[in-house]
Design a protein around this motif. Structure first.
Motif, PDB file in Angstrom:
ATOM      1  N   GLU A  57      -0.519  -2.684   5.647  1.00 16.26           N
ATOM      2  CA  GLU A  57      -0.929  -1.306   5.951  1.00 16.26           C
ATOM      3  C   GLU A  57      -1.412  -0.599   4.684  1.00 16.26           C
ATOM      4  O   GLU A  57      -0.869   0.418   4.255  1.00 16.26           O
ATOM      5  CB  GLU A  57       0.232  -0.557   6.598  1.00 16.26           C
ATOM      6  N   ASN A  58      -2.469  -1.153   4.091  1.00 15.74           N
ATOM      7  CA  ASN A  58      -3.057  -0.517   2.914  1.00 15.74           C
ATOM      8  C   ASN A  58      -4.081   0.529   3.354  1.00 15.74           C
ATOM      9  O   ASN A  58      -4.293   0.766   4.541  1.00 15.74           O
ATOM     10  CB  ASN A  58      -3.697  -1.577   2.007  1.00 15.74           C
ATOM     11  N   GLN A  59      -4.731   1.135   2.378  1.00 12.99           N
ATOM     12  CA  GLN A  59      -5.654   2.223   2.695  1.00 12.99           C
ATOM     13  C   GLN A  59      -6.832   1.757   3.536  1.00 12.99           C
ATOM     14  O   GLN A  59      -7.267   2.438   4.466  1.00 12.99           O
ATOM     15  CB  GLN A  59      -6.164   2.853   1.392  1.00 12.99           C
ATOM     16  N   LEU A  60      -7.327   0.553   3.241  1.00  8.98           N
ATOM     17  CA  LEU A  60      -8.462   0.041   4.006  1.00  8.98           C
ATOM     18  C   LEU A  60      -8.097  -0.157   5.470  1.00  8.98           C
ATOM     19  O   LEU A  60      -8.855   0.195   6.375  1.00  8.98           O
ATOM     20  CB  LEU A  60      -8.938  -1.281   3.403  1.00  8.98           C
ATOM     21  N   PHE A  61      -6.907  -0.732   5.706  1.00  7.81           N
ATOM     22  CA  PHE A  61      -6.461  -0.980   7.074  1.00  7.81           C
ATOM     23  C   PHE A  61      -6.255   0.326   7.833  1.00  7.81           C
ATOM     24  O   PHE A  61      -6.684   0.472   8.988  1.00  7.81           O
ATOM     25  CB  PHE A  61      -5.166  -1.794   7.042  1.00  7.81           C
ATOM     26  N   LEU A  62      -5.622   1.283   7.189  1.00 11.33           N
ATOM     27  CA  LEU A  62      -5.346   2.552   7.861  1.00 11.33           C
ATOM     28  C   LEU A  62      -6.625   3.325   8.166  1.00 11.33           C
ATOM     29  O   LEU A  62      -6.754   3.942   9.232  1.00 11.33           O
ATOM     30  CB  LEU A  62      -4.398   3.394   7.001  1.00 11.33           C
ATOM     31  N   GLU A  63      -7.581   3.282   7.242  1.00  4.43           N
ATOM     32  CA  GLU A  63      -8.844   3.966   7.495  1.00  4.43           C
ATOM     33  C   GLU A  63      -9.588   3.328   8.668  1.00  4.43           C
ATOM     34  O   GLU A  63     -10.193   4.028   9.492  1.00  4.43           O
ATOM     35  CB  GLU A  63      -9.708   3.925   6.238  1.00  4.43           C
ATOM     36  N   GLU A  64      -9.531   2.027   8.744  1.00  3.64           N
ATOM     37  CA  GLU A  64     -10.186   1.334   9.858  1.00  3.64           C
ATOM     38  C   GLU A  64      -9.514   1.675  11.184  1.00  3.64           C
ATOM     39  O   GLU A  64     -10.183   1.885  12.200  1.00  3.64           O
ATOM     40  CB  GLU A  64     -10.153  -0.173   9.616  1.00  3.64           C
ATOM     41  N   THR A 601      10.364   2.625 -10.182  1.00  3.52           N
ATOM     42  CA  THR A 601      10.655   1.661  -9.119  1.00  3.52           C
ATOM     43  C   THR A 601       9.359   1.098  -8.564  1.00  3.52           C
ATOM     44  O   THR A 601       8.276   1.574  -8.855  1.00  3.52           O
ATOM     45  CB  THR A 601      11.444   2.329  -7.988  1.00  3.52           C
ATOM     46  N   GLN A 602       9.501   0.079  -7.728  1.00  4.29           N
ATOM     47  CA  GLN A 602       8.344  -0.556  -7.119  1.00  4.29           C
ATOM     48  C   GLN A 602       7.629   0.414  -6.187  1.00  4.29           C
ATOM     49  O   GLN A 602       8.247   1.200  -5.487  1.00  4.29           O
ATOM     50  CB  GLN A 602       8.820  -1.770  -6.323  1.00  4.29           C
ATOM     51  N   VAL A 603       6.282   0.342  -6.159  1.00  5.15           N
ATOM     52  CA  VAL A 603       5.527   1.222  -5.275  1.00  5.15           C
ATOM     53  C   VAL A 603       4.642   0.449  -4.305  1.00  5.15           C
ATOM     54  O   VAL A 603       4.034   1.060  -3.435  1.00  5.15           O
ATOM     55  CB  VAL A 603       4.647   2.194  -6.085  1.00  5.15           C
ATOM     56  N   GLY A 604       4.540  -0.856  -4.408  1.00  6.27           N
ATOM     57  CA  GLY A 604       3.679  -1.573  -3.468  1.00  6.27           C
ATOM     58  C   GLY A 604       3.627  -3.062  -3.731  1.00  6.27           C
ATOM     59  O   GLY A 604       4.371  -3.607  -4.546  1.00  6.27           O
ATOM     60  N   ASN A 670      -0.282  -2.916  -0.226  1.00 10.95           N
ATOM     61  CA  ASN A 670       0.600  -2.552   0.880  1.00 10.95           C
ATOM     62  C   ASN A 670       1.700  -1.654   0.312  1.00 10.95           C
ATOM     63  O   ASN A 670       2.534  -2.107  -0.472  1.00 10.95           O
ATOM     64  CB  ASN A 670       1.202  -3.813   1.506  1.00 10.95           C
ATOM     65  N   PRO A 671       1.736  -0.380   0.687  1.00 17.40           N
ATOM     66  CA  PRO A 671       2.702   0.540   0.064  1.00 17.40           C
ATOM     67  C   PRO A 671       4.117   0.404   0.613  1.00 17.40           C
ATOM     68  O   PRO A 671       5.029   1.046   0.095  1.00 17.40           O
ATOM     69  CB  PRO A 671       2.122   1.915   0.414  1.00 17.40           C
ATOM     70  N   SER A 672       4.311  -0.429   1.639  1.00 16.02           N
ATOM     71  CA  SER A 672       5.650  -0.547   2.239  1.00 16.02           C
ATOM     72  C   SER A 672       6.041  -2.009   2.418  1.00 16.02           C
ATOM     73  O   SER A 672       6.166  -2.490   3.543  1.00 16.02           O
ATOM     74  CB  SER A 672       5.690   0.185   3.586  1.00 16.02           C
ATOM     75  N   PRO A 673       6.189  -2.746   1.332  1.00 18.56           N
ATOM     76  CA  PRO A 673       6.565  -4.156   1.448  1.00 18.56           C
ATOM     77  C   PRO A 673       8.036  -4.306   1.836  1.00 18.56           C
ATOM     78  O   PRO A 673       8.824  -3.364   1.744  1.00 18.56           O
ATOM     79  CB  PRO A 673       6.314  -4.693   0.040  1.00 18.56           C
ATOM     80  N   TYR A 674       8.381  -5.513   2.259  1.00 18.48           N
ATOM     81  CA  TYR A 674       9.773  -5.805   2.590  1.00 18.48           C
ATOM     82  C   TYR A 674      10.549  -6.053   1.305  1.00 18.48           C
ATOM     83  O   TYR A 674      10.116  -6.807   0.434  1.00 18.48           O
ATOM     84  CB  TYR A 674       9.865  -7.030   3.501  1.00 18.48           C
ATOM     85  N   THR A 675      11.686  -5.402   1.182  1.00 16.63           N
ATOM     86  CA  THR A 675      12.515  -5.549  -0.011  1.00 16.63           C
ATOM     87  C   THR A 675      13.955  -5.812   0.402  1.00 16.63           C
ATOM     88  O   THR A 675      14.412  -5.351   1.449  1.00 16.63           O
ATOM     89  CB  THR A 675      12.470  -4.280  -0.875  1.00 16.63           C
ATOM     90  N   VAL A 676      14.640  -6.585  -0.430  1.00 15.28           N
ATOM     91  CA  VAL A 676      16.060  -6.861  -0.209  1.00 15.28           C
ATOM     92  C   VAL A 676      16.781  -6.759  -1.550  1.00 15.28           C
ATOM     93  O   VAL A 676      16.199  -7.058  -2.598  1.00 15.28           O
ATOM     94  CB  VAL A 676      16.291  -8.258   0.396  1.00 15.28           C
TER      95      VAL A 676
END
Length: 732
Positions: A57-64, A601-604, A670-676
């Protein structure tokens, strides 16, 4: 909202040395073929990468997505149904083509050989008939093996292990290419006509998957044609769903089992599933079997009959004559035990044979020679078995397609030839439905023994072939022998029908080899058109799977393991809870994007292939690099145009000065990756629990990125005979 400092520092990546990769690319030498390739079953290959089964869900995907209104989304949904219909139609037509060509070519071969045998039986000199039979087989198989070994090796075998890996999220090169489909179809025709102990049903699953992948993308990379349709579906997530539908349509066309096809795709194929997908896959399966049924009915002169729902039809089983009683339940369970043991033996022998092939028969020319040798030996064994058999049956009232008289009296035919001198599909049907007394027990026993080893030797050759029908044929032979023995012991009781036990033996043998339960039960029920046998077939398959799993893995899982593929099962090994996410060490092709501030912290997250290489190639280094990169606009469908072959990172020249600069990756990130957390056990890191991804970021207690969890980190641990095993990583 990202700050301007949210850039990825390429020059400081420890996993990628761009200059080294470029040097390797420029100085790559022709592939050498050593006499022996060191290989063992405890390796995990680094050459396999993961598909991205989650929308980034990056900017390109969301704009599309924002540009698509409600009406457009309805149009997309309609297109999904249209694609599924096209998948069903084309898969059914391909199955028709295979069936018609095999029927004509095999019929021609058997008529030529039969005429030659009849002529030399009277005159003497049957050795010439043997030479003719073996030469025809070897010549046809040679062509089929050459096109696989030298043009598209991924078309070898049934293709089911490769499709399982693809649906699991592993990128297998060329597995869904048009060239692979052409070689697959031609190869399976030549393998069956060449008399190998193979079937044409298994490869239909691979063929359906390739058709689905091609149609859903609206273009062909093999033909270098882009039809500019279905561009919305050019992403791994959508392509995966259509490939699942194609695999189900292949099963439906092979066995005339649309419900079984859906269940096969669910049980054996797809690692990811949703409710909306079920109905579309069932629709594709129904269209596939209807198309095949319609075309073959017209071809056989019964346009309104619709009597050919699949490539193989087991025929109707009479409920009155072939019902079962409560006292037969333990007998069916015992047959399941026998099927599990024989299946485990088959898999174990094939395992060591495959290991030998990987180490020593890895050159294409040697693979072709081996295939020709197996074809010639198969013809020789069949001829000798028929020659030595004295099992003669009256020809009147029989349904034998090519009866061989040989040394039998006039009006009689050689019963051994019914099993060997025919296509495997017709031999299976004969064993199911021929009346009692059609086979001598010695004939069935010798056929089972010889065909078992021939089928085991054949599976794994560099030819396109399936194991479904040989497994059914082996099981039907020893099952019918079992039924004859029961009839003898019970003084000819009416319930001890050989055909019924041939069906149970076929199910037991196939279940013992491939370890399918739910889908195979429904496939057998649909192929026989009889719901009565649902319960005993289920018992037989469950027993065969339990017994077989005690000894070795199923055949498909075993071959996936031998190819060192990082395949992820539904659950982590039961003893792996002590391992945590911090125990990671493998390389990866995706990277976290963090603030320049080391305390941030991580951002993407960005994938190397889709972010770095495609971004650099699209933006151009002049605009992308520098202390303050200049963002560039992107065309809406540029990602779809590049998919799935993004420019390799090695193709981009990066100077030493540029390695200290930064690039703006915010549009690809992707601004919301899976993290553990790094102390998380590996079991919750399984991709089914991370939304389908085979990667994730490991965070410290202060929310800083300290590592990566990839597919290989999860797949490298498995449960072995001595407990939890760690596989070695290798560039195999």
């Amino acid at each position: 909202q990202l700050t301007p400092s949210s850039f990825l520092r390429i020059g400081q990546l420890s996993n990628v040395d761009l200059n080294e990769d470029v040097r390797e690319l420029e100085t790559e030498l022709p592939r050498q073929h050593p006499n022996e390739i060191p290989h063992n079953e405890k390796l995990l290959s680094l050459k396999y990468e993961s598909l991205d089964y989650d929308n980034s869900e990056n900017q390109l995907f969301l704009e599309e997505e924002r540009r698509i209104n409600h009406a457009a989304f309805r149009t997309v949904e309609i297109k999904r149904w249209v694609i599924c219909a096209m998948i069903g139609i084309l898969t059914g037509l391909v199955a028709c083509f295979i069936d018609i060509v095999v029927e004509n070519l095999a019929g021609l071969k058997y008529r030529v050989v039969k005429g030659n045998i009849d002529k030399f039986t009277e005159k003497g000199g049957l050795s010439f008939s043997l030479l003719l039979w073996a030469t025809l087989n070897a010549s046809v198989v040679m062509v089929g093996s050459v096109i696989v070994a030298f043009i598209e090796p991924v078309a070898a075998g049934s293709g089911i292990p490769q499709i399982k890996c693809y649906l699991n999220g592993v990128k297998i090169p060329h597995v869904v290419r048009l060239k692979t489909l052409v070689i697959k179809v031609c190869g399976v025709i030549l393998s069956v006509v060449g008399g190998l102990a193979v079937g044409k049903e298994g490869p239909m699953i691979h063929s359906g998957a390739v058709i689905a992948a091609g149609i859903s993308q609206g273009r062909s990379t093999s033909l270098k044609r882009d039809f500019k349709i279905f561009e919305y579906f050019r992403r791994d997530t959508e392509k995966r769903d259509f490939v699942s539908a194609g695999a189900a349509a292949g099963v439906s066309a092979a066995f005339g089992a649309p419900v079984g096809g859906v269940l096969f795709s669910l049980e054996e194929g797809a690692s990811f599933w949703n409710q909306f997908l079920t109905w579309r896959i069932f629709f594709a399966s129904m269209i596939s079997t209807f198309t095949l049924n319609s075309v073959l009915s017209v071809y056989h002169g019964n346009a309104w009959d619709l009597s050919s729902p699949g490539l193989i039809n087991f025929g109707r089983f009479d409920n009155e004559k072939m019902g079962y009683t409560i006292q037969e339940i333990p007998i069916f369970i015992f047959m399941g035990v026998v099927g599990g043991i024989l299946g485990a033996l088959f898999n174990a022998l094939n395992y060591w044979l495959t290991m030998f092939r990987i180490r020593y028969i890895h050159r294409p020319c040697l693979q072709v020679v081996e295939a020709m040798l197996v074809a010639a030996v198969t013809a020789t064994v069949a001829f000798v078995m028929i020659y030595c058999s004295r099992d003669c049956q009256p020809i009147q009232g029989s349904s034998v397609a090519y009866p061989l008289q040989l040394f039998c009296a006039d009006g009689e035919y050689n019963s051994m030839a019914t099993a060997f001198f025919n296509t495997p599909e017709k031999s299976v049907v004969n064993l199911f439905h021929d009346p009692p007394g059609s086979y001598n027990p010695m004939t069935l026993g010798m056929f089972t023994l010889m065909y078992f080893f021939l089928a085991c030797w054949t599976y794994g050759l560099t030819v396109s072939a399936g194991v479904f029908i040989p497994s059914l044929l082996i099981g039907a032979a020893w099952g019918r022998l079992f039924g004859i023995s029961l009839s003898y012991l019970t003084k000819g009781s009416i319930w001890a029908d050989p055909g019924k036990y041939a069906l149970m033996g076929a199910a037991a043998q196939l279940g013992g080899i491939v370890r399918m339960t739910l889908s195979l039960t429904v496939i057998m029920m649909e192929a026989t058109g009889n719901v009565t046998y649902g319960f005993p077939i289920m018992l037989v398959l469950m027993t065969a799977k339990i017994v077989g799993d005690y000894f070795v893995e199923g055949l498909y899982d075993m071959h996936i393991q031998l190819q060192s593929v990082p395949f992820l099962h539904w659950e982590a090994p039961v003893t792996s809870h002590s391992l945590t996410a911090s125990d990671t060490s493998s390389n990866h092709n995706g990277f976290p994007v963090v603030e320049s501030n080391p305390d941030a912290t991580q951002v993407g997250w960005v994938l190397l292939a889709r972010g770095c290489s495609w971004g650099l190639d699209t933006q151009g280094l002049a605009a992308a690099w520098g202390p303050h990169p200049v963002p560039q606009p992107f065309p809406a469908l540029s990602h779809a145009d590049a998919y799935p072959r993004f420019p390799p990172i090695q193709s981009i020249h990066v100077s030493q000065d540029e390695r200290e600069c930064m690039i703006d990756l915010s549009e690809f990130m992707n601004p919301s990756p899976y993290t553990v957390p790094q102390v998380t056990a590996r079991d919750p890191c399984a991709p089914q629990r991370l939304g389908g991804h085979a990667w994730g970021c490991t965070l410290s207690l202060s929310r800083q990125v300290v590592g990566m969890v990839t597919r290989k980190d999860l797949a490298r641990y498995r449960l072995g005979k001595e407990g939890l095993e760690e596989l070695s990583l290798a560039q195999t």
